[in-house]
Design an enzyme around this catalytic site. Structure first.
Site, PDB file in Angstrom:
ATOM      1  N   ARG A 104       0.852  -1.191   0.000  1.00 27.78           N
ATOM      2  CA  ARG A 104       0.000   0.000   0.000  1.00 27.78           C
ATOM      3  C   ARG A 104       0.877   1.226   0.000  1.00 27.78           C
ATOM      4  O   ARG A 104       1.721   1.375   0.891  1.00 27.78           O
ATOM      5  CB  ARG A 104      -0.833   0.033   1.287  1.00 27.78           C
ATOM      6  CG  ARG A 104      -2.067  -0.723   1.244  1.00 27.78           C
ATOM      7  CD  ARG A 104      -3.040  -0.334   2.323  1.00 27.78           C
ATOM      8  NE  ARG A 104      -2.486   0.113   3.588  1.00 27.78           N
ATOM      9  CZ  ARG A 104      -3.223   0.478   4.616  1.00 27.78           C
ATOM     10  NH1 ARG A 104      -4.529   0.482   4.524  1.00 27.78           N
ATOM     11  NH2 ARG A 104      -2.677   0.857   5.748  1.00 27.78           N
ATOM     12  N   THR A 108      -1.141   7.466  -0.566  1.00 31.33           N
ATOM     13  CA  THR A 108      -2.450   7.358  -1.241  1.00 31.33           C
ATOM     14  C   THR A 108      -3.272   6.185  -0.722  1.00 31.33           C
ATOM     15  O   THR A 108      -4.473   6.103  -0.988  1.00 31.33           O
ATOM     16  CB  THR A 108      -2.249   7.131  -2.753  1.00 31.33           C
ATOM     17  OG1 THR A 108      -1.589   5.852  -2.922  1.00 31.33           O
ATOM     18  CG2 THR A 108      -1.373   8.220  -3.363  1.00 31.33           C
ATOM     19  N   ASP A 200       0.984  -3.086  12.020  1.00 31.49           N
ATOM     20  CA  ASP A 200       1.397  -3.460  10.665  1.00 31.49           C
ATOM     21  C   ASP A 200       1.756  -4.942  10.642  1.00 31.49           C
ATOM     22  O   ASP A 200       2.765  -5.359  11.218  1.00 31.49           O
ATOM     23  CB  ASP A 200       2.599  -2.599  10.241  1.00 31.49           C
ATOM     24  CG  ASP A 200       2.963  -2.828   8.780  1.00 31.49           C
ATOM     25  OD1 ASP A 200       3.189  -4.006   8.391  1.00 31.49           O
ATOM     26  OD2 ASP A 200       3.015  -1.860   8.022  1.00 31.49           O
ATOM     27  N   ASP A 203       5.302  -5.942   9.189  1.00 30.69           N
ATOM     28  CA  ASP A 203       6.408  -5.577  10.091  1.00 30.69           C
ATOM     29  C   ASP A 203       6.451  -6.486  11.318  1.00 30.69           C
ATOM     30  O   ASP A 203       7.521  -6.905  11.762  1.00 30.69           O
ATOM     31  CB  ASP A 203       6.260  -4.112  10.544  1.00 30.69           C
ATOM     32  CG  ASP A 203       6.711  -3.138   9.459  1.00 30.69           C
ATOM     33  OD1 ASP A 203       7.411  -3.570   8.531  1.00 30.69           O
ATOM     34  OD2 ASP A 203       6.347  -1.944   9.547  1.00 30.69           O
TER      35      ASP A 203
HETATM   36  C1  PRP Z   1      -0.901  -4.824   4.465  1.00 38.90           C
HETATM   37  C2  PRP Z   1      -1.685  -6.114   4.571  1.00 38.90           C
HETATM   38  C3  PRP Z   1      -2.574  -6.041   3.351  1.00 38.90           C
HETATM   39  C4  PRP Z   1      -2.846  -4.570   3.218  1.00 38.90           C
HETATM   40  C5  PRP Z   1      -4.239  -4.288   3.698  1.00 38.90           C
HETATM   41  O1  PRP Z   1       0.128  -4.954   3.565  1.00 38.90           O
HETATM   42  O2  PRP Z   1      -0.887  -7.246   4.643  1.00 38.90           O
HETATM   43  O3  PRP Z   1      -1.973  -6.562   2.185  1.00 38.90           O
HETATM   44  O4  PRP Z   1      -1.893  -3.893   4.043  1.00 38.90           O
HETATM   45  O5  PRP Z   1      -4.564  -2.971   3.506  1.00 38.90           O
HETATM   46  P1  PRP Z   1      -5.689  -2.516   2.497  1.00 38.90           P
HETATM   47  O6  PRP Z   1      -6.866  -3.413   2.730  1.00 38.90           O
HETATM   48  O7  PRP Z   1      -5.974  -1.092   2.901  1.00 38.90           O
HETATM   49  O8  PRP Z   1      -5.164  -2.609   1.099  1.00 38.90           O
HETATM   50  P2  PRP Z   1       1.182  -3.772   3.311  1.00 38.90           P
HETATM   51  O9  PRP Z   1       0.724  -2.887   2.209  1.00 38.90           O
HETATM   52  O10 PRP Z   1       1.502  -3.112   4.617  1.00 38.90           O
HETATM   53  O11 PRP Z   1       2.431  -4.530   2.730  1.00 38.90           O
HETATM   54  P3  PRP Z   1       3.390  -5.613   3.434  1.00 38.90           P
HETATM   55  O12 PRP Z   1       2.573  -6.868   3.655  1.00 38.90           O
HETATM   56  O13 PRP Z   1       4.441  -5.805   2.404  1.00 38.90           O
HETATM   57  O14 PRP Z   1       3.908  -5.041   4.712  1.00 38.90           O
HETATM   58  N1  URA Z   2      -2.221  -3.199   6.938  1.00 35.72           N
HETATM   59  C1  URA Z   2      -1.775  -3.631   8.122  1.00 35.72           C
HETATM   60  O1  URA Z   2      -0.762  -4.374   8.199  1.00 35.72           O
HETATM   61  N2  URA Z   2      -2.423  -3.249   9.223  1.00 35.72           N
HETATM   62  C2  URA Z   2      -3.506  -2.456   9.196  1.00 35.72           C
HETATM   63  O2  URA Z   2      -4.069  -2.136  10.250  1.00 35.72           O
HETATM   64  C3  URA Z   2      -3.963  -2.009   7.938  1.00 35.72           C
HETATM   65  C4  URA Z   2      -3.306  -2.410   6.825  1.00 35.72           C
END
Ligand code: PRP
Ligand code: URA
Length: 209
Positions: A104, A108, A200, A203
């Site tokens: 994400r 944005t 997160d 993370d």
């Molecule tokens: C997190 C999570 C989802 C997304 C959800 O990933 O694992 O994929 O956010 O958010 P959304 O419903 O608003 O799209 P992130 O973008 O943090 O990436 P990562 O798994 O690489 O940390």
């Molecule tokens: N992605 C995450 O990992 N946590 C949240 O709360 C939302 C999006």
């Protein structure tokens, strides 16, 4: 919410509580996500077809059911979805695994795709898309858009924690996709984090940040 299945078994509730806690470290977080995914796999696969075969026990000949060999694909949304793969695979070890890489954009909140690799026969497989978090729903919707564009026909989406906004958005965009989740939280905050959520997921799973 007819295509939303909340898997609120006491074992899942207990583990999700510990997953949420700030003082749960990376090792325990990873183990718990894996365990919850494994427990959820039980319900997600409830509709798998079975076939009767003849077997012989030490006592008698009998007929008994085995899985009829439906083709399945597990699709983690990178990164955090990786934490759920082994838990599901433990129960359906013959499944293939495809990967969708999305993050994400922090400004944005729009998902950006950076990787896509699937088994060649995705149109013949039932796909189980896994990601611990369904927040705005943008990542899930984009991942499923990409899968359908490449021929996927039957898709389930599985997450641990969802915001009502994400569930609504995913239902609107992909009404044919059944959504399995462990808990629905209150809302999203101004940064798109689920409240109370778990922070997160990527993370916490990989010990980054
Ligand atoms: C997190 C999570 C989802 C997304 C959800 O990933 O694992 O994929 O956010 O958010 P959304 O419903 O608003 O799209 P992130 O973008 O943090 O990436 P990562 O798994 O690489 O940390
Ligand atoms: N992605 C995450 O990992 N946590 C949240 O709360 C939302 C999006």
């Amino acid at each position: 919410m007819s295509n939303v299945f909340v898997l609120d078994h006491p074992l899942i509730q207990h583990k999700i509580t510990h997953i949420r806690k700030t003082d749960t470290g990376t090792k325990e977080f990873r183990e718990l996500v894996d365990e919850v995914a494994g427990l959820m796999a039980y319900e997600i696969t409830r509709d798998l077809p079975v076939t009767e075969i003849e077997i012989e026990t030490p006592v008698a000949k009998t007929k008994s059911n085995v899985l009829s060999g439906k083709k399945i694909g597990i699709v983690p949304i990178l990164r955090a979805g990786l934490g759920m793969v082994d838990g599901v695979l433990r129960h359906i070890p013959a499944a293939r695994v495809g990967h969708v890489g999305l993050y994400r954009d922090p400004e944005t909140l729009q998902p950006v795709e950076y990787y896509f690799k699937m088994p060649s026969d995705i149109s013949e497989r039932e796909l189980i898309v896994v990601d611990p978090m369904l927040a705005t729903g943008g990542s899930a919707v984009d991942a499923i858009d990409s899968l359908k564009k490449r021929g996927a026909k039957r898709i389930k989406f599985v997450c641990l924690i969802a915001a009502p906004e994400g569930v609504k958005y995913l239902q609107e965009k992909h009404p044919d996709v059944d959504i399995y989740l462990a808990q629905i939280d209150e809302k999203l905050d101004e940064k798109g984090y689920i409240v109370p959520g778990l922070g997160d997921a990527g993370d916490r799973l990989f010990g980054t940040k």
